[in-house]
Design an enzyme around this catalytic site. Structure first.
Site, PDB file in Angstrom:
ATOM      1  CG  ASP A  64      -1.934  -1.057   1.269  1.00  0.00           C
ATOM      2  OD1 ASP A  64      -2.174  -1.662   0.213  1.00  0.00           O
ATOM      3  OD2 ASP A  64      -2.486  -1.335   2.338  1.00  0.00           O
ATOM      4  CE  LYS A  82      -3.414   3.287  17.642  1.00  0.00           C
ATOM      5  NZ  LYS A  82      -4.803   2.842  17.568  1.00  0.00           N
ATOM      6  CG  ASP A 130      -1.180   2.417   4.245  1.00  0.00           C
ATOM      7  OD1 ASP A 130      -1.996   2.232   3.321  1.00  0.00           O
ATOM      8  OD2 ASP A 130      -0.992   1.577   5.131  1.00  0.00           O
TER       9      ASP A 130
END
Length: 360
Positions: free
Chosen positions: A110, A162, A218
Site C-alpha cells: 500500500d 500510540k 499508505d
C-alpha cells in the site's frame, strides 16, 4: 538481489474498488499501485520479485506476468493458503529469499513514496547488522506506533504503541531490508513482524532505522488515497516529471491521460488524476479527485475529494464530495447530491444521499 512485496488480503479498506480488481491492480495516478513499487525496484537493479499473495492471485498473476516480461525480470508468486500476517510470508518464501547471501527488500504493497532503495541499501551495508527499516516523520505520533532510535547511528532502541507523551515522531514506513539470517527468526505460522520479530531484533542491537526524505503515504483506504494522490503529483512536479499546463482550465497539479477529453469552461485541479478515455463535459469542476478509465462526467457537475471507478457515468449538475467512492459501472442520475457515499459496482443512484453511507 531480491524483493518480497506483501500483497496480502482482501483490500477491504479500499472497497468498493477492490470488488472489481485486487488492490495491487487498482490504478493510483493512472498506474496499478504495485507497478509503482515494481518499477522503482527494477530501476534500482532488482531482478527477482516475490509477491506474497492470498486473494485473487490468478487475476494478479495474469497482469503481472505481462509486466515481468516487458521489464525483463523474474516474478514469483508465493501463495498463502491461510493468512500468515506480516512475517509468516517471509518464512513461506524462504527458498527464494535464501537462494544466495544477498540482503533482500520487503515492502507493504500500500505504500507510495519516493522509494529510496539505493540510499537505504547503502545505509544497511554500512552499519552491517541484520535489518533496517525505513521510517517517516508524522505530525501526530499519538495515532501510531513510533520508533525510538539513536539519531546518529540509527540503532533502534524500542517501539512505543500510540504514545500518550512525546517520545518520537518517526513511524515504520513499511519498507525494510534484511540479511537472510533474519529468516531463522521466523516460523511458518501467522506472525506479526512489527510486534513479534522487530522488538527482539532491537533488543539484540540488530535493527536500525533509516529516515525517509520526501513524502510518504499508505494509500490503502480512500481518504489516504486521495491525500496520497496530491502528495505524489507534487513529488512529480518537484522532480520536473509533471509539467505545468498553460491551459487556464487546469489549476495546480493535474495528471490527465492522453486519451482523456474535457470540454469548455471546466475547472480541473488541483490534485486530480484522470484516466484513459475519460470524458469531462463543459462546465465541470473537479478537485482532489481520481477518475478512472472510461468514465464520463456530464456538464456542470462538481466533484471534490472523490474516487470515481471504471466505466462510471456522472449525470449533469451533480455534486459529490467528502470522500465519495464509486465502484465500477455506477450511474449517478442528474442533479443529485452525494456526501461521503460508497457505492458498490453496477448500481444506479436515483436520489440524493446527504449523509455518509454505503449503497449496496
Amino acid at each position: 538481489m531480491k524483493a518480497l512485496i506483501l500483497v496480502g488480503g482482501y483490500g477491504t479498506r479500499l472497497r468498493p474498488l477492490t470488488l472489481s480488481l485486487p488492490k495491487p491492480l487498482v490504478e493510483f495516478c493512472n498506474k496499478p499501485m504495485i507497478l509503482h513499487q515494481i518499477d522503482a525496484l527494477v530501476e534500482f537493479g532488482i531482478k527477482h520479485i516475490i509477491l506474497a499473495v492470498s486473494y485473487r492471485a490468478d487475476m494478479l498473476e495474469e497482469c503481472i506476468k505481462k509486466q515481468a516480461k516487458e521489464l525483463g525480470i523474474k516474478i514469483t508468486f508465493s501463495l498463502e493458503e491461510e493468512p500468515l500476517g506480516t512475517a509468516g510470508p517471509l518464512a513461506l518464501a524462504r527458498k527464494y529469499l535464501s537462494e544466495d547471501d544477498e540482503p533482500f527488500f520487503v515492502l507493504n504493497s500500500d505504500v507510495i513514496c519516493e522509494f529510496p532503495f539505493k540510499s537505504l541499501y547503502e545505509f544497511h551495508k554500512n552499519h552491517g547488522h541484520e535489518g533496517t527499516i525505513l521510517v517517516t516523520k508524522v505530525e501526530e505520533p499519538s495515532k501510531y506506533g513510533v520508533v525510538v532510535y539513536d539519531q546518529k547511528s540509527g540503532k533502534i532502541e524500542k517501539f512505543v504503541e500510540k504514545p500518550v507523551e512525546f517520545v518520537s515522531n518517526k513511524i515504520n514506513a513499511g519498507i525494510y531490508i534484511f540479511e537472510t539470517s533474519v529468516l531463522n527468526r521466523i516460523e511458518l505460522k501467522p506472525t506479526s513482524i512489527e510486534k513479534e520479530i522487530f522488538p527482539k531484533m532491537a533488543s539484540e542491537n540488530e535493527l536500525y532505522a533509516y529516515e525517509l526524505s520526501g513524502f510518504w503515504m499508505d494509500v490503502g483506504q480512500p481518504k489516504d488515497f486521495i491525500t496520497g494522490t496530491g502528495l505524489y503529483l507534487n513529488s512529480l512536479k518537484s522532480r520536473n516529471i509533471l509539467t505545468g499546463s498553460n491551459n487556464p482550465l487546469i489549476v495546480g497539479n493535474v495528471l490527465i491521460h492522453p486519451t482523456a477529453k474535457y470540454g469548455q469552461n471546466c475547472r480541473i485541479g488541483p490534485n486530480v488524476s484522470i484516466g484513459a478515455n475519460v470524458v469531462i463535459e463543459d462546465g465541470v469542476c473537479i478537485k482532489r479527485c481520481t477518475i478512472m478509465s472510461n468514465s464520463i462526467v456530464r456538464a456542470h457537475s462538481w466533484l471534490d475529494s472523490c474516487i470515481i471507478g471504471w466505466k462510471c457515468r456522472i449525470g449533469k449538475w451533480v455534486r459529490m464530495e467528502n470522500n465519495c467512492v464509486l465502484g465500477e459501472d455506477v450511474l449517478v442520475n442528474d442533479e443529485l447530491y452525494l456526501n461521503g457515499v460508497k457505492v458498490l459496482p453496477n448500481k444506479e443512484i436515483s436520489k440524493s444521499v446527504a449523509e455518509p453511507s454505503v449503497i449496496m
